[in-house]
Scaffold this active site. Structure first.
Site, short mmCIF file in Angstrom:
data_model
loop_
_atom_site.label_atom_id
_atom_site.label_comp_id
_atom_site.label_asym_id
_atom_site.label_seq_id
_atom_site.Cartn_x
_atom_site.Cartn_y
_atom_site.Cartn_z
N GLY A 14 8.61 60.55 32.48
CA GLY A 14 7.47 60.91 31.64
C GLY A 14 6.47 59.78 31.39
O GLY A 14 5.81 59.76 30.35
N SER A 15 6.32 58.87 32.35
CA SER A 15 5.36 57.78 32.10
C SER A 15 3.91 58.30 32.09
O SER A 15 3.07 57.79 31.35
CB SER A 15 5.52 56.63 33.11
OG SER A 15 5.05 57.00 34.38
N ASN A 16 3.64 59.33 32.89
CA ASN A 16 2.28 59.92 32.84
C ASN A 16 2.04 60.61 31.51
O ASN A 16 0.95 60.49 30.93
CB ASN A 16 2.09 60.91 34.00
CG ASN A 16 1.67 60.21 35.28
OD1 ASN A 16 0.53 59.77 35.40
ND2 ASN A 16 2.60 60.07 36.21
N LYS A 93 10.09 71.70 39.13
CA LYS A 93 10.36 73.12 39.39
C LYS A 93 9.08 73.83 39.76
O LYS A 93 7.99 73.42 39.36
CB LYS A 93 10.94 73.78 38.12
CG LYS A 93 12.28 73.23 37.73
CD LYS A 93 13.36 73.78 38.62
CE LYS A 93 14.68 73.12 38.37
NZ LYS A 93 15.70 73.50 39.31
N ILE A 95 6.25 76.55 39.54
CA ILE A 95 5.64 77.26 38.40
C ILE A 95 5.74 78.76 38.64
O ILE A 95 5.43 79.25 39.72
CB ILE A 95 4.15 76.85 38.29
CG1 ILE A 95 4.04 75.37 37.98
CG2 ILE A 95 3.41 77.64 37.24
CD1 ILE A 95 4.75 74.96 36.73
N ASN A 109 -2.00 69.29 37.91
CA ASN A 109 -0.87 68.49 38.42
C ASN A 109 -1.39 67.15 38.89
O ASN A 109 -2.55 67.03 39.29
CB ASN A 109 -0.19 69.22 39.58
CG ASN A 109 1.03 68.46 40.08
OD1 ASN A 109 1.81 67.92 39.29
ND2 ASN A 109 1.20 68.40 41.39
N HIS A 111 -0.40 64.19 41.71
CA HIS A 111 0.43 63.93 42.89
C HIS A 111 0.16 62.49 43.31
O HIS A 111 -0.99 62.04 43.31
CB HIS A 111 0.03 64.92 44.01
CG HIS A 111 0.90 64.80 45.21
ND1 HIS A 111 2.17 65.34 45.25
CD2 HIS A 111 0.71 64.19 46.41
CE1 HIS A 111 2.71 65.07 46.44
NE2 HIS A 111 1.84 64.38 47.15
N ASP A 152 0.98 71.84 45.76
CA ASP A 152 0.02 70.76 46.07
C ASP A 152 -1.22 71.23 46.84
O ASP A 152 -1.79 70.44 47.60
CB ASP A 152 0.71 69.64 46.86
CG ASP A 152 1.87 69.02 46.11
OD1 ASP A 152 1.84 69.02 44.87
OD2 ASP A 152 2.80 68.53 46.77
N GLU A 181 -2.33 56.34 38.38
CA GLU A 181 -2.02 57.66 37.81
C GLU A 181 -2.24 57.66 36.30
O GLU A 181 -2.79 58.60 35.73
CB GLU A 181 -0.55 58.05 38.09
CG GLU A 181 -0.26 58.34 39.54
CD GLU A 181 1.16 58.84 39.75
OE1 GLU A 181 1.64 59.64 38.94
OE2 GLU A 181 1.79 58.45 40.74
#
Ligand code: GRF
Length: 197
Positions: A14-16, A93, A95, A109, A111, A152, A181
């Protein structure tokens, strides 16, 4: 200006998510993370949410029984918290259709490569950076895009390019992409919030 309400889905560290929470708390992001959902009860993302008094929910096939129920419960959670934008932050997972329908065009999202290359099913984590190096790419960097039913493949909102260095390993490249990011994701959310004024 109305603050955007963000619902995050995350499976890992969870760094983003943290970067977005930090920007929000510093007053430089017109958005708040109001709920974090993870399929992984031990995820750093849930821990980070709790530390910041953000609602943290473990929702998985383990808790709900089936993919269909997971999709329904996540959709309900997002609605219950009046989420404007759903952000995927390392969510491993697929969606579900219900969430896609309920938040069409409103699921983002991030990437860790320059899509449309190096994306798709199975392209995650170290594998992405390995592929970039194997292809001899001169540049890499994160992509923020809208999520649709294909991995993606949804419309790209923004990319940041950084050079691939001759002695890069998947780890060094991943680390430099991750720094970008943490800037681009809050930047894109801020831009969306300004468009929504
Ligand atoms: C990031 O590299 C992101 O691009 C990808 O998953 C990773 C999540 O990292 N979708 P973190 O959990 O935010 O640290």
């Amino acid at each position: 200006m109305k603050r955007l309400r963000l619902g995050a889905l995350a499976s890992g560290g969870g760094s983003n998510l943290q970067a977005i929470i930090d920007r929000s708390e510093s007053g430089n992001l017109n958005a708040d993370v109001v709920v974090v959902v993870s399929n992984n009860s031990k995820s750093g993302a849930l821990e980070r949410a709790r530390k910041h008094n953000i609602k943290a929910c473990h929702i998985s096939t383990y808790t709900e029984g089936s993919e269909k129920s997971v999709d329904m419960v996540i959709t309900e959670k997002m609605k219950e918290h009046e989420v404007d934008i759903v952000i995927l932050a390392g969510y491993m997972k697929k969606i579900g259709l219900k969430l896609l329908e309920a938040f069409e065009g409103k699921i983002l999202n991030i990437h860790p490569a320059l899509l449309p290359k190096f994306g798709g099913d199975g392209m995650y984590g170290r594998l992405v950076h390995e592929a970039v190096l194997e292809e001899g790419e001169k540049e890499s960097g994160p992509t923020v895009h809208i999520v649709d039913s294909e991995y993606d493949r949804g419309p790209i909102l923004e990319q940041r390019k950084i050079p691939v260095l001759p002695d890069d390993t998947p780890e060094t490249l991943a680390a430099r992409v991750l720094i970008e990011e943490h800037k681009i994701y809050p930047d894109v959310i801020q831009r969306i919030s300004e468009q929504c004024e």
